[in-house]
Design a protein around this motif. Sequence first.
Motif, PDB file in Angstrom:
ATOM      1  N   ALA A   1     -29.431  33.033  -7.495  1.00 54.32           N
ATOM      2  CA  ALA A   1     -29.939  33.264  -8.945  1.00 54.32           C
ATOM      3  C   ALA A   1     -31.428  32.830  -8.559  1.00 54.32           C
ATOM      4  CB  ALA A   1     -29.384  32.189  -9.687  1.00 54.32           C
ATOM      5  N   LEU A   2     -32.304  33.560  -9.368  1.00 47.64           N
ATOM      6  CA  LEU A   2     -33.607  33.337  -9.306  1.00 47.64           C
ATOM      7  C   LEU A   2     -34.349  32.596 -10.557  1.00 47.64           C
ATOM      8  CD1 LEU A   2     -34.763  36.567  -7.481  1.00 47.64           C
ATOM      9  CD2 LEU A   2     -34.648  34.299  -6.405  1.00 47.64           C
ATOM     10  N   GLY A   3     -33.346  32.646 -11.621  1.00 56.02           N
ATOM     11  CA  GLY A   3     -33.867  31.794 -12.720  1.00 56.02           C
ATOM     12  C   GLY A   3     -32.744  30.934 -13.182  1.00 56.02           C
ATOM     13  N   GLU A   4     -32.794  30.417 -14.395  1.00 56.62           N
ATOM     14  CA  GLU A   4     -31.670  29.488 -15.043  1.00 56.62           C
ATOM     15  C   GLU A   4     -30.223  30.422 -15.072  1.00 56.62           C
ATOM     16  OE1 GLU A   4     -32.003  26.307 -15.394  1.00 56.62           O
ATOM     17  OE2 GLU A   4     -34.262  26.677 -14.498  1.00 56.62           O
ATOM     18  N   ASP A   5     -29.369  29.890 -14.199  1.00 60.66           N
ATOM     19  CA  ASP A   5     -28.125  30.644 -14.414  1.00 60.66           C
ATOM     20  C   ASP A   5     -26.992  29.745 -13.799  1.00 60.66           C
ATOM     21  OD1 ASP A   5     -25.618  32.152 -13.305  1.00 60.66           O
ATOM     22  OD2 ASP A   5     -27.154  33.791 -13.756  1.00 60.66           O
TER      23      ASP A   5
END
Length: 593
Positions: free
Chosen positions: A223-227
């Motif tokens: 994940a590259l974001g909020e996950d």
Amino acid sequence: MPRYKQSSINEVSRRTNLAELVSGYVHLKRNGTSHVGLCPFHKEKTPSFHVDEDKQLFYCFGCGAGGNVFDFVMRAENLDFVDALRFLAQRCGVTLEEEKSFSGPQHEEAANLRKRILEMNRLAARHFYENLSAVGSEVAVSYMQKRGLDRKTAVKFGIGFAPESWSDLIDFLKEKGYTPEEMVTAGLAVKNDKGRIYDKFRNRLMFPIIDVRGNVIAFGGRALGEDNAKYMNSPETPVFHKGRNLFALNLAKQTGMKEGLILVEGYMDVISLYQRGITNVVAGLGTALTDEQARLLKRYANQVYVCYDSDEAGQQAAQKAIKLLTEADNIVKVVSYTGAKDPDEFIQKKGVESFRALLKSANESVEYQLLRLRQRFDIYDLSQKISFLEEAAKILADIESEMAREAYIKRVSVETDISVESIRTEVSKLIYYKNKKQVNKTLYDERTPERLSTARSDLTKEQSTATYKTERTLLNLIFYHRRVFETVQETVSKEWFSSELHQELFQRILEYRKNNEEVQASAFLTEIAEETLKKAAVSVLYISFEGDSVLAAKEAALKLEEEYLKKRAVKLAGEGKVKEANEIYRRIKERRG
């Protein structure tokens, strides 16, 4: 999909010794006319996996897996039939000749599905990689820079980017001629409760999972974001089974037998070490190590270095991995380190030479387990010393080598000031009870070929156990004994068999016998594509019958006919046809004399 001549298939089968082939995956011991070992397809402690060298069949009495050389390779290597044939042909030096017709529709359908999924995966991997250079990839490039990954490494591992889109990959693959439903089957897309299909991987750094033959079989995504899901892997598919593969084994396999393989937990650990010149490194696929992965490591490595995360969770996972690796006969060493949470952080902070020094100073697995045990107990406190010794004895009892066990007993004796004799007595007691338990289980659970019919996974509710055994005996005798076949082919009806599975197997055996003067169980199985039918066929054909085969077949046929007539009489009586039912009962009585 090329199709190959039956003569080529037969030649591959003839040149491949099944026991020798299986020995590359399983430690086998000769037991009479067969070989026995731990099943490579399910977890077990008591060997129930048998290989009959004469019949060229394998069969597991525990899980029911069985078949010929092709079936074994298909399972062990996760291949379809054609790829398994090529694998074995290359192994034994047979040049395969193509022809127009070869496999049945089910073989063809399964092979085509695998081929399309593998091609979809290849295209998806290329698409993800090209996305790294596309508009909107800044978040992925930034993350790679933050983790110290260069472009050369991205190329080597095929690292890519799945953008924050519901249909980026779906749209791309549609243009290539694939349907959304196929993408779901391949694990590249997801279908929700309302029937909507969308990309599975979104806003993630993508890692292709490549098998040892170079096929892209799955993906992992960071994940590259909020996950909530930091890492996400492909689901199980027709080409991917998490427990049977390892990340980067395709790159590390060449050095495994020379330098050993380093087993780490994360993809980034593998990539970070590889970028800095440590190329003999692999990782699991998002789950705890499996026994299948432990056996896979045994095939490609002369020893395994367990280098898990340094926190408590990582060390507990290491303990479990050590157990599985040891049970699979791996030579295991454990890499311990401080000052970093994982191998990636360690090598970035302290450099490659410091990591190589860790490998040189790695502990033997027993030493590591004893060190971990010492951290839990204060051996200067009497009660804790006793607890330490009790736990240590369990570790020592699992050491196969008597010399190694004796050396560790003496070391523990020196450290605890308890006599060698006392520790040896406790260890010997544990070994005795462990062996006794194993012997008792073997005696209780052992199934000789004559008792094979006790493994009744295909027993239906319409069959009694006695009927089931009789049917299997008759099927076996018809297949292996020509006189039986000639005697019963015109007199036995398929309706006498109480399950559709045995009826179908009866028909297949008759057809095979009519067309083949000499019979081979392994060749017969090649003609069966249906998994359920093949499983039943293997368990039937593995039986070895001793005695008068013709007499036994006649008795079995009479029993089945009588059973069939009884059921028919009951049915007629239920329909009010009492006279016809009584006539059947009269005939049965007359036969009995």
